[in-house]
Design a protein around this motif. Structure first.
Motif, PDB file in Angstrom:
ATOM      1  N   TYR A 255       0.811  -1.218   0.000  1.00 23.11           N
ATOM      2  CA  TYR A 255       0.000   0.000   0.000  1.00 23.11           C
ATOM      3  C   TYR A 255       0.843   1.266   0.000  1.00 23.11           C
ATOM      4  N   LEU A 259       0.868   4.268  -2.699  1.00 24.74           N
ATOM      5  CA  LEU A 259       0.255   5.553  -2.344  1.00 24.74           C
ATOM      6  C   LEU A 259       1.170   6.720  -2.696  1.00 24.74           C
ATOM      7  N   PRO A 270      -4.772  -1.231  -3.868  1.00 23.45           N
ATOM      8  CA  PRO A 270      -4.763  -0.902  -2.441  1.00 23.45           C
ATOM      9  C   PRO A 270      -4.918   0.597  -2.103  1.00 23.45           C
ATOM     10  N   ILE A 273      -8.868   1.618  -3.389  1.00 24.23           N
ATOM     11  CA  ILE A 273     -10.070   1.181  -2.662  1.00 24.23           C
ATOM     12  C   ILE A 273     -10.368   2.081  -1.449  1.00 24.23           C
ATOM     13  N   PRO A 274      -9.382   2.380  -0.584  1.00 27.55           N
ATOM     14  CA  PRO A 274      -9.697   3.286   0.531  1.00 27.55           C
ATOM     15  C   PRO A 274     -10.082   4.700   0.076  1.00 27.55           C
ATOM     16  N   VAL A 277     -13.792   5.772  -0.022  1.00 26.92           N
ATOM     17  CA  VAL A 277     -14.636   6.033   1.145  1.00 26.92           C
ATOM     18  C   VAL A 277     -14.874   7.524   1.287  1.00 26.92           C
ATOM     19  N   TRP A 284     -20.997   1.452   1.043  1.00 21.87           N
ATOM     20  CA  TRP A 284     -20.139   0.372   1.560  1.00 21.87           C
ATOM     21  C   TRP A 284     -20.292  -0.922   0.784  1.00 21.87           C
ATOM     22  N   ILE A 287     -17.919  -0.669  -2.164  1.00 21.36           N
ATOM     23  CA  ILE A 287     -16.529  -0.758  -1.703  1.00 21.36           C
ATOM     24  C   ILE A 287     -16.206  -2.191  -1.289  1.00 21.36           C
ATOM     25  N   ALA A 288     -17.177  -2.841  -0.647  1.00 26.89           N
ATOM     26  CA  ALA A 288     -16.965  -4.237  -0.237  1.00 26.89           C
ATOM     27  C   ALA A 288     -16.843  -5.150  -1.451  1.00 26.89           C
ATOM     28  N   ALA A 291     -13.373  -4.739  -2.635  1.00 26.66           N
ATOM     29  CA  ALA A 291     -12.457  -5.402  -1.712  1.00 26.66           C
ATOM     30  C   ALA A 291     -12.553  -6.912  -1.864  1.00 26.66           C
TER      31      ALA A 291
END
Lengths: 320, 296
Positions: A255, A259, A270, A273-274, A277, A284, A287-288, A291
């Motif tokens: 990650y 980043l 990685p 995905i965050p 949010v 969610w 996003i799930a 993931a």
């Protein structure tokens, strides 16, 4: 393992079984929750009390791959009927797929691009790290190297550095040579990262191959390279496969470097995905779904690797 | 074990052993030097300058000013204290949970292989992505943790006093399986006859645990503890994603912010060097234990 004999022991063993089951449920609940949320409609993802029983839907996955906007008015019936199944799911949820006005092509969400980047970077860096690592491991295992322990320590120490420490100068260098936000840039970083790991693990595997095999081949007139290629490599195949899966997982999950060293073109899943949010009310279930697809390969690999996990996680120091 | 002298017997056919050894080893060493050592030398230089990567202004040599500034900065010391606290909580938690699980699994449990693999799953998955979902689990209004524990609207991540524990709890969840895995290896290596002898001597369970089990598992457990300490010290992924509280600002997070959000490149390079020295020190201890375990 103590053998169960007395009644006290029997009771104690039952208690242990119950405790293990409880621990298993607690440990797996977060993972189960991600998987189950991926199949929930948005309205059930964040309910109070939490929704445990529900009818699974593929809507989150349809949404995951497309860009959507809110439906202003109900969709016309003939348009709805003509739509493919996944588009109907999106209409059912009160949204519509954003399409190109002229061509009618659907706009993708950018998830698949990130997933593809993850695949490219992980697979290529794994290949490079494992091939170089295997050769180096053989070199250290079979030949005399001056200051062998020091070299091996040096190789390991490059992996122990926190990513941020390496990322600061690498960022500046990549910016100068134009490697920032490129696949090649990430591949180099991940190869360096995994190379030290591969050397340590592979050295353990190569050490276990009896030297007599090669020595017999050398006596039979093989050159050393032939002996390596025809005798050692086939013997080391299980080890190479296990090391490759480990390297893949490490690169896949990485990650911090991703980043700092990518922003769009080469961004992997990685950091992406965050970032979905954000603020406000995140969806969610989508996003799930993202993931879920991202975690699934690693979950499968974990089962394939189960007999090598100990060796891999301890850098080859501890074997069963 | 005997080793072939480079340049010996087989040398007459094909490449000499010496050539092959160099061909196999030097590319790796060179690669690591170019992409790890060289960048670090570069940042050693920037650590003595006031360079900012966000501007085109040339870097000015400032000597030890960055290091002096950092060591006198009370906020940096707070980051170190937070990290120390975090490492202590999470490693202790992992040892207790992980070793406990290993003790349980060391009995006669049906489907032991499958259960062990399932328990190991958390440590294999992406810390960033799974960590992100703890936001959902911790949510004060619809999170399942508050619901199942009956905690009402307990603020896990928004309360500055609790957030560090919440982040550490995720780390414990993720990495207890690691301690469990290593402990299981240690436990399975304890010779059975020791327990049989203890039983004949009518030794109690506490005596057996503290005099037989623990001392024999200790070396391998020590490896797990040092490795986790080192990793916890570097924690970034899930901590950065889960919480933006100042009370959870670990060293890696502060360093990231300083370098990539505030663009204080020179200062952050100096900071990175301080961290680097600490990591190398812990790595040294770790490798010492690894070699000890190998020698057994």
């Amino acid at each position: 393992m103590a053998e169960v004999k007395t009644r006290g022991e029997v009771v104690l063993n039952r208690v242990a079984i119950v405790a293990v089951v409880v621990a298993l449920i607690v440990m797996l609940t977060p993972i189960y929750w991600i998987a189950s949320t991926a199949f929930k409609p948005r309205s059930l993802a964040t309910t109070v009390p939490p929704t445990v029983m529900f009818e699974p839907t593929l809507t989150p996955f349809a949404k995951l791959f497309t860009k959507r906007s809110q439906l202003r008015q109900p969709v016309e019936e003939d348009v709805y009927e003509a739509a493919p199944w996944w588009e109907k799911l999106i209409y059912d949820d009160g949204e519509q797929v954003v399409k190109n006005r002229k061509t009618g092509a659907i706009t993708s969400s950018g998830y698949w691009d990130r997933y593809k980047n993850s695949l490219i970077v992980s697979i290529i860096s794994t290949f490079l790290a494992v091939s170089m690592g295997t050769l180096t491991a053989y070199g250290f295992s079979r030949f005399k190297v001056k200051g062998e322990q020091d070299w091996l320590f040096f190789i390991l120490s490059t992996r122990m550095l926190p990513p941020v420490v390496v990322a600061i100068p690498m960022f500046l260098m990549y910016r100068t040579v134009g490697l920032h936000d490129t696949h090649l840039g990430l591949i180099i970083l991940y190869t360096a990262f995994n190379l030290s790991f591969a050397v340590w693990i592979m050295k353990g595997f190569v050490d276990e191959i009896p030297r007599e095999y090669e020595e017999a081949a050398l006596v039979d007139g093989y050159t050393r390279l032939q002996a390596f290629w025809k005798i050692v490599l086939p013997e080391a195949l299980t080890g190479i496969a296990a090391t490759a899966v480990f390297c893949f997982i490490i690169a896949w999950n990485e990650y911090a470097f991703a980043l700092m060293m990518t922003s769009r073109n080469a961004q992997t899943a990685p950091p992406y995905i965050p970032s979905q949010v954000g603020s406000g009310l995140p969806d969610w279930s989508v996003i799930a779904a993202g993931a879920f697809l991202f975690l699934l390969p690693v979950a499968i690999f974990t089962f394939l690797l189960r007999n090598h996990l100990l060796r891999g996680m301890s850098f080859g120091a501890i074997r069963k | 074990m005997t080793r072939l002298e480079p340049g010996s017997r087989a040398a007459s056919r094909g490449f000499s052993d010496l050539t092959i050894r160099n061909l196999f080893i030097i590319p790796t060493i060179a690669f690591l030097i170019i992409f790890n050592v060289f960048p670090l030398l570069y940042s050693l230089w920037t650590s003595f300058t006031d360079f900012r990567a966000s501007t085109t202004a040339p870097a000015n040599w400032v000597g030890l000013a960055n290091y002096r500034e950092l060591l006198n900065d009370p906020f940096i010391w707070r980051n170190f204290t937070i990290t120390a606290k975090y490492v202590l909580i999470s490693v202790t938690g992992q040892v207790v949970v992980g070793f406990g699980l290993a003790m349980l699994l060391n009995r006669q449990i049906p489907f032991k292989g499958l259960i062990t693999t399932l328990l190991l799953l958390p440590m294999m998955l992406s810390m960033a992505v799974v960590g992100l979902f703890w936001k959902l689990l911790y949510d004060p209004s619809f999170g399942i943790i508050n619901y199942f524990l009956g905690l009402g609207k307990f603020e896990w991540l928004a309360d500055p006093q609790v957030a560090l524990y919440a982040v550490a709890l995720v780390d414990i969840w993720m990495w207890s399986p690691f301690v469990m895995l290593l402990s299981l290896a240690g436990l399975s290596a304890v010779p059975k006859h020791l327990y049989e002898a203890a039983e004949i001597d009518r030794a109690g369970p506490f005596y057996t645990f503290f005099r037989i089990t623990l001392p024999l598992v200790a070396p391998i457990l020590m490896i797990a503890i040092i490795f986790r300490t080192m990793e916890a010290f570097k924690t970034f992924d899930h901590a950065y994603i889960l919480s933006s509280q100042p009370t959870t600002e670990l060293i890696a997070i502060r360093l990231y912010k300083m370098a990539f959000l505030e663009w204080q490149t020179g200062l952050s390079s100096a900071f990175a060097y301080i961290v680097l020295i600490m990591v190398v020190a812990i790595t040294n201890i770790y490798v010492k234990y690894l070699n000890k375990a190998k020698a057994r």
